[in-house]
Structure formats: structure tokens, C-alpha cells
Design a protein around this motif. Structure first.
Motif, mmCIF file in Angstrom:
data_model
loop_
_atom_site.group_PDB
_atom_site.id
_atom_site.type_symbol
_atom_site.label_atom_id
_atom_site.label_comp_id
_atom_site.label_asym_id
_atom_site.label_seq_id
_atom_site.Cartn_x
_atom_site.Cartn_y
_atom_site.Cartn_z
ATOM 1 N N VAL A 203 0.918 -1.095 0.118
ATOM 2 C CA VAL A 203 0.036 0.105 -0.062
ATOM 3 C C VAL A 203 0.818 1.189 0.053
ATOM 4 N N ALA A 204 1.902 1.327 0.914
ATOM 5 C CA ALA A 204 2.968 2.522 0.746
ATOM 6 C C ALA A 204 3.262 2.418 -0.438
ATOM 7 N N GLN B 126 -3.710 7.392 9.274
ATOM 8 C CA GLN B 126 -3.595 8.132 10.376
ATOM 9 C C GLN B 126 -2.184 8.927 10.445
ATOM 10 N N ILE B 127 -1.262 7.950 10.341
ATOM 11 C CA ILE B 127 0.512 8.083 10.581
ATOM 12 C C ILE B 127 0.449 8.933 9.033
ATOM 13 N N VAL B 128 0.042 8.672 8.046
ATOM 14 C CA VAL B 128 0.346 9.453 6.772
ATOM 15 C C VAL B 128 -0.175 10.970 6.874
ATOM 16 N N SER B 129 -1.473 11.154 7.388
ATOM 17 C CA SER B 129 -1.711 12.349 7.788
ATOM 18 C C SER B 129 -0.884 13.124 8.853
ATOM 19 N N PHE B 130 -0.572 12.539 9.725
ATOM 20 C CA PHE B 130 0.527 13.012 10.726
ATOM 21 C C PHE B 130 1.947 13.594 10.135
ATOM 22 N N SER B 131 2.474 12.501 9.331
ATOM 23 C CA SER B 131 3.862 12.739 8.862
ATOM 24 C C SER B 131 4.083 12.797 7.522
ATOM 25 N N GLY B 132 3.258 12.802 6.720
ATOM 26 C CA GLY B 132 3.503 13.011 5.364
ATOM 27 C C GLY B 132 3.807 11.778 4.455
ATOM 28 N N ASN B 133 4.526 11.975 3.452
ATOM 29 C CA ASN B 133 5.184 11.023 2.690
ATOM 30 C C ASN B 133 6.286 10.022 3.312
ATOM 31 N N ARG B 134 6.607 10.442 4.339
ATOM 32 C CA ARG B 134 7.790 9.909 5.197
ATOM 33 C C ARG B 134 7.330 9.312 6.560
ATOM 34 N N ILE B 135 7.205 8.248 6.744
ATOM 35 C CA ILE B 135 6.994 7.657 7.895
ATOM 36 C C ILE B 135 8.138 6.971 8.575
ATOM 37 N N THR B 136 8.504 7.518 9.918
ATOM 38 C CA THR B 136 9.543 6.732 10.735
ATOM 39 C C THR B 136 9.003 6.129 11.735
ATOM 40 N N TYR B 137 9.994 5.498 12.604
ATOM 41 C CA TYR B 137 9.520 4.634 13.790
ATOM 42 C C TYR B 137 9.118 5.716 14.855
#
Length: 592
Positions: free
Chosen positions: A192-193, A225-236
Motif C-alpha cells: 500500500v505504501a 492516520q500516520i500518513v496524515s501526521f507525517s506526510g510521505n515519510r513514515i519513521t519509527y
């Protein structure tokens, strides 16, 4: 602005091959279509978000497809498939049993079942959350479910199979859906990512998969939800911040503090965790899970049970190398006991802090045990009976652990004489006795020719050292203080013993290491006698005196009362209440 479609709907599987984590069930359904062995009723049950309704829709779409593929999947090109994809199919009917759970709703469904499909072979009725139907609705549905028309197929979906009556279960084919594994969830999230153009760390996706608890819908919702928070870069770090998850780093640091016995560091880490808003019970359950993960990394065969990313897995393996297995077993027991007692504790923070302190002391206890095992044995000779010695009576070579001699040694060189020495008396022949006591010097007689026996000049010094270690003087206050400390060593279940220790003090007999305890009844006597060995073992070790002993003494009042005969007791009672004499004469009672 285009309408946003959540990932759970946008990437909902449309074929059997795209269903995640349910390969056994999808293969069974495809084989049923291939062999034309279609049942009239199915029951799909399992946790939320594992694909029950999705598989029901795919199954309904596939059995009505007019041009199945070679893999027995829907073609997505015929009129039936196009109508289904555009959500205008008249062959597939979905009913929400949560809002249509009455008898009248089931009657309307039964009337609708009689109408044959206009396009396709089957009319498929998908009833979601079927356990919400009332008892009357279940009974009204029984006859139609058992013998429906040839064109009707029922697919029931539920998360709580135990709430469905047995008569319904016996009329359906039951398919149990499993929770989706973390590995399958992470792989699907990667897909999905990639489709969404999002760069995501594997450790971050792993935390999302763990948080979803086996449900793909929950995992995709958290991903959005995490994509809405951090954009196109998801970190730990983004994931644990947004989901309020405790970082692995805290637990790794805590275990290192336990191994080094650093109480201050462990308490400061716990305080930092509380300041960030985490619940103490959530912390202690996470600590138990971390210790469990470290334990499974001790053996390469059980490492597969660890469901974390590759980087975190290596850290677990490295920490497992420095953790003894005994330490992990005891730490798991302490953390689990804390979790069990958390709800009933009134001072919950203190309970967790005491557990952390005990965890830090585990390594100290291990070191003390090793030192105790390596402590040299005390040597204590037996004073021989008076009598002349002869050269034939010289002791044989023995091990250094020999503490009792069967014959006396000569303190001076024997004088050369033509007169032979008298034979030794038989009463002087003694066998070496081996005695074992947890607080007395161990005495062992071992015959070993290769090691010479200790000289007579060495033995008195060693005996004095042993007596200095185990015969230390102690004051009455020290005895009472050690007596109170013993209450903390007793299990909390022994409430009577703890109460007695807190309300009574030992009285030392003058000029000896023996002390008296006053008791009031035989129950206290039995209680104290059963714990006598533990009490003396603790006091002897605490005060470093192996001569400490305990004597029980009945209170004088109770002793006098115990010595009275039944006649004397009756006279005392009559003296206080003369009416008893009249009552005895009227009822004709006799005194045994």
C-alpha cells in the motif's frame, strides 16, 4: 478537490488471490466453485478486520461470473461482474443484522428469497453480524436456512460465534478466519505504501501491525492516520509518538539497569515514562513482553517467535547473550506478579517501584549465592582423649576438608626409647562424624592420600576463625530488630504469623543465645513450631551466631486456666453467675 477514499476501502481485495492471510479458506472456496460443490449456507466467523465480509462478496461475485478465469477467479468483464463492481447488482443482497434483527425483518427476507435472480445463477444473501438476531428471528429463519430455494445461497458473518444458537450452526458450513500475522500485515502495508508513494521504515510498519492486533482494516486505518501526521515519510519515531507507544529503547535500558543492579537508573526511567503520560500497568505489561522476547532469543530455535523488525531482532539477540536464563525466569515471575496485583493495590506506583528494585537485586542475589558456594569449609578438630601416642597412631594423609581426627597427634618429637609404647585404648577409637548444617561449619572426613592433613599449628587458628564467624556476640536490640525484619521475609498469605511477629518481641535468656517467645494458645504454638527452622535460619544468618535457639513459653494466665479441672472451671463460673447452679439442677446436667 477529489474525494479521499480510505485505504481499507481503496485496497479492499477483489479476488481470492488478493486476500491477505487466509490462503487455506480461499483455496477451499475456489475448489468448491471448481467442483461445483456449493453449499446452501455458509458461516464466516473470526475477529474483526480479517476478511469475512470481503470473502463473502468475492465468493458471491465469483459464483455468478459468466466467464471464469483458468484460476477460477471472477473475470471482472461480464455483466454480472460489472454490475457488482458498480454496486448495482440485483443478485447480491447484504443485510445488517444489527439493525434488522426482528422477526418481521426475517419474514421480509424469506419473502424476498422466493424471487429468482434476473441475471446470473444464484441470489446470494450476506447477513453481517448475524449474532445480533433475536431468538425469535433465529427460530423464524431456521426452516428457510435449512431448505432454501435452489437459487438461494446464504452467507452469515459474525465475530461472536458462541452467541449463535446450535440449530443455526448445524445448518451451515463453518469457516473460521484466523488473525492476520504481523509478517503478512507488514508485507501488505509495504504494498500500500508503494502504491501511495509513501516511504515507510519497516520498524514503523511493524509497530502498526502490532497495534492492529491481527486486523487488516485496523492496520490500514492506522496507516492513513500516520500518513496524515507525517506526510510521505513514515519513521519509527513518528509512529510511536502518534500512537502513544512505549519505545523499545526504554525496556532495553531497563534490562541493562537490572543486570548492573542500578536501582536509581531504573526508577528514573520509570519516572520519565510516567511523565510522558503512560499508564503504569501498560508499562509493566510491556516489560513482561520485553523479557519474554529476550527469553525466546536465548535459543535460535525459538527466535522465530519474535515478531519484530530485523534491526530490533538483532538488539534482542545481543541483550539475550548477557542475560542469564535464571535471571529471566525470576524477572518474568516478578513482573507477572506485579501485573496481577496491580488492580488490587492502593499504592500502584509504589508496587511497580518495588518490583523494579527487586529486579535490580536479582543479580546481587546470584552473586551472593556464588560466593556462598565458593566459601572455604571451616576446620574444627575433635579434642582427643588423654593418653600416650605412638608412631603407629600418626594420622593418615587426608583432604583439607578433614575436621575430626580419629587419633591424637604428637605435639613434640617422640623420644627414642627401647620400651615400646602401650597399645592405644579401645575407647579412644572414634569414627569421624559428618555433620551438615546451613549455619554451622561443615565437617567432612575424606580419605585422600595425595593431600597432606593440616598441621596442628594451623588447626587452632582456623578453628578460631570459624568461631569468630559464627559465634558473634549480639545485643538484645539487635535480636529484636532482626525479629522484626523477619516479618518482611514471610509470605503475605501467612497473616497470623506476621501479626504475631509485629505484636510480640523475643526475650533473651541472660547469658545465652537462647530467647523465649510467649504464646497464648496451642494454635500459636503449632504455627511457630512449623516456622521454627525458617526463623532460626534467618536470625542465625542475620546475627552471625549459630547458637541461637528459640523456646516457646505459655503465658501464666493461660497455663493456670489450662490446668483447671472441669469441676474447678464450673465453680469459677458459678462464683461469677450463681444462676448457673439453678440451671444445672433444672436441666440435670452432669460435669464430665
Amino acid at each position: 478537490m477529489d474525494n479521499f477514499i480510505v485505504s481499507a476501502r481503496k485496497y479492499r481485495p477483489a479476488t481470492f488471490n488478493s486476500v491477505v492471510g487466509q490462503s487455506a479458506l480461499t483455496t477451499t472456496l475456489k475448489n468448491a466453485i471448481k467442483n461445483n460443490h456449493l453449499a446452501h449456507a455458509y458461516l464466516f466467523c473470526g475477529p474483526r478486520g480479517v476478511g469475512k465480509t470481503t470473502c463473502a462478496r468475492i465468493f458471491a461475485k465469483t459464483i455468478n461470473c459468466q466467464h471464469l478465469t483458468a484460476d477460477f477467479e471472477a473475470c471482472n468483464e461480464c455483466e454480472s461482474c460489472v454490475a457488482f463492481n458498480e454496486q448495482r447488482s440485483y443478485n447480491i443482497h447484504e443485510l445488517d443484522a444489527a439493525s434488522n434483527n426482528g422477526v418481521d425483518d426475517i419474514r421480509n427476507l424469506i419473502d424476498q428469497v422466493r424471487i429468482p435472480p434476473q441475471v446470473g445463477k444464484y441470489s446470494v444473501y450476506i447477513i453481517d453480524e448475524v449474532h445480533m438476531l433475536s431468538q425469535g428471528a433465529f427460530n423464524a429463519f431456521l426452516k428457510t436456512l435449512e431448505e432454501p430455494p435452489a437459487h438461494a445461497i446464504f452467507i452469515l458473518a459474525t465475530t461472536e460465534k458462541h452467541k449463535i444458537i446450535p440449530t443455526i450452526l448445524s445448518r451451515t458450513q463453518i469457516y473460521d478466519f484466523n488473525r492476520i500475522t504481523i509478517a503478512d500485515t507488514v508485507n501488505h502495508l509495504k504494498y500500500v505504501a508503494q502504491q501511495e508513494g509513501v516511504d515507510a521504515d519497516e520498524n514503523a510498519l511493524n509497530v502498526i501491525a502490532q497495534k492492529s492486533d491481527g486486523g487488516m482494516r485496523d492496520a490500514l486505518s492506522i496507516f492513513d492516520q500516520i500518513v496524515s501526521f507525517s506526510g510521505n515519510r513514515i519513521t519509527y519515531q513518528d509512529v510511536i509518538t502518534n500512537l502513544n507507544v512505549l519505545d523499545y529503547e526504554y525496556y532495553f535500558q531497563l534490562v541493562n539497569a537490572f543486570l548492573s543492579g542500578d536501582v536509581s537508573r531504573s526508577l528514573l526511567i520509570f519516572n520519565e515514562i510516567l511523565n510522558k503520560g503512560f499508564d503504569a500497568q501498560h508499562f509493566i505489561t510491556g516489560l513482561s513482553s520485553h523479557l519474554r522476547d529476550v527469553l525466546v532469543c536465548k535459543d535460535p530455535q525459538t527466535t522465530i517467535l519474535l515478531e519484530v523488525g530485523a534491526d530490533i531482532r538483532e538488539r534482542y539477540k545481543k541483550q539475550a547473550e548477557s542475560c542469564p536464563v535464571d535471571f529471566l525466569f525470576q524477572a518474568l515471575k516478578l513482573s507477572n506478579d506485579c501485573d496481577l496485583n496491580y488492580r488490587i493495590s492502593k499504592n500502584k506506583r509504589l508496587l511497580v517501584e518495588l518490583t523494579l528494585i527487586r529486579l535490580c537485586q536479582l543479580t546481587d542475589e546470584k552473586k551472593k549465592t556464588i560466593l556462598a558456594d565458593e566459601r572455604p569449609l571451616a576446620i574444627q578438630p575433635i579434642t582427643p582423649a588423654a593418653g600416650p601416642a605412638s608412631p603407629q597412631q600418626q594420622p593418615q594423609p587426608q583432604a583439607q576438608a578433614t575436621v575430626k581426627q580419629t587419633q591424637p597427634e604428637q605435639r613434640h618429637n617422640p623420644v627414642q626409647s627401647s620400651t615400646p609404647p602401650p597399645p592405644p585404648a579401645r575407647k579412644q577409637e572414634r569414627a569421624a562424624v559428618t555433620s551438615f548444617s546451613p549455619h554451622r561449619p561443615m565437617s567432612i572426613s575424606i580419605s585422600k592420600p595425595n593431600i597432606p592433613a593440616p598441621t596442628t599449628q594451623e588447626m587452632p587458628a582456623q578453628t578460631a576463625a570459624a568461631q569468630e564467624t559464627f559465634l558473634n556476640e549480639f545485643s538484645d536490640d539487635a535480636l529484636k530488630s532482626a525479629w522484626k525484619e523477619f516479618a518482611f521475609e514471610v509470605s503475605p498469605d501467612e497473616k497470623r504469623l506476621i501479626s504475631y511477629i509485629n505484636t510480640n518481641e523475643p526475650e533473651r535468656i541472660a547469658g545465652s543465645a537462647t530467647f523465649e517467645l510467649k504464646i497464648s494458645n496451642s494454635m500459636q504454638e503449632r504455627e511457630l513450631n512449623s516456622f521454627k527452622r525458617d526463623i532460626l535460619s534467618f536470625l542465625r544468618s542475620k546475627l552471625k551466631n549459630s547458637q541461637i535457639d528459640m523456646v516457646l513459653k505459655m503465658n501464666e494466665v493461660n497455663e493456670a486456666r489450662k490446668s483447671l479441672s472441669p469441676e474447678d472451671k464450673y465453680k469459677q463460673m458459678v462464683s461469677k453467675n450463681p444462676v448457673l447452679m439453678k440451671l444445672r439442677s433444672e436441666l440435670g446436667f452432669e460435669i464430665d
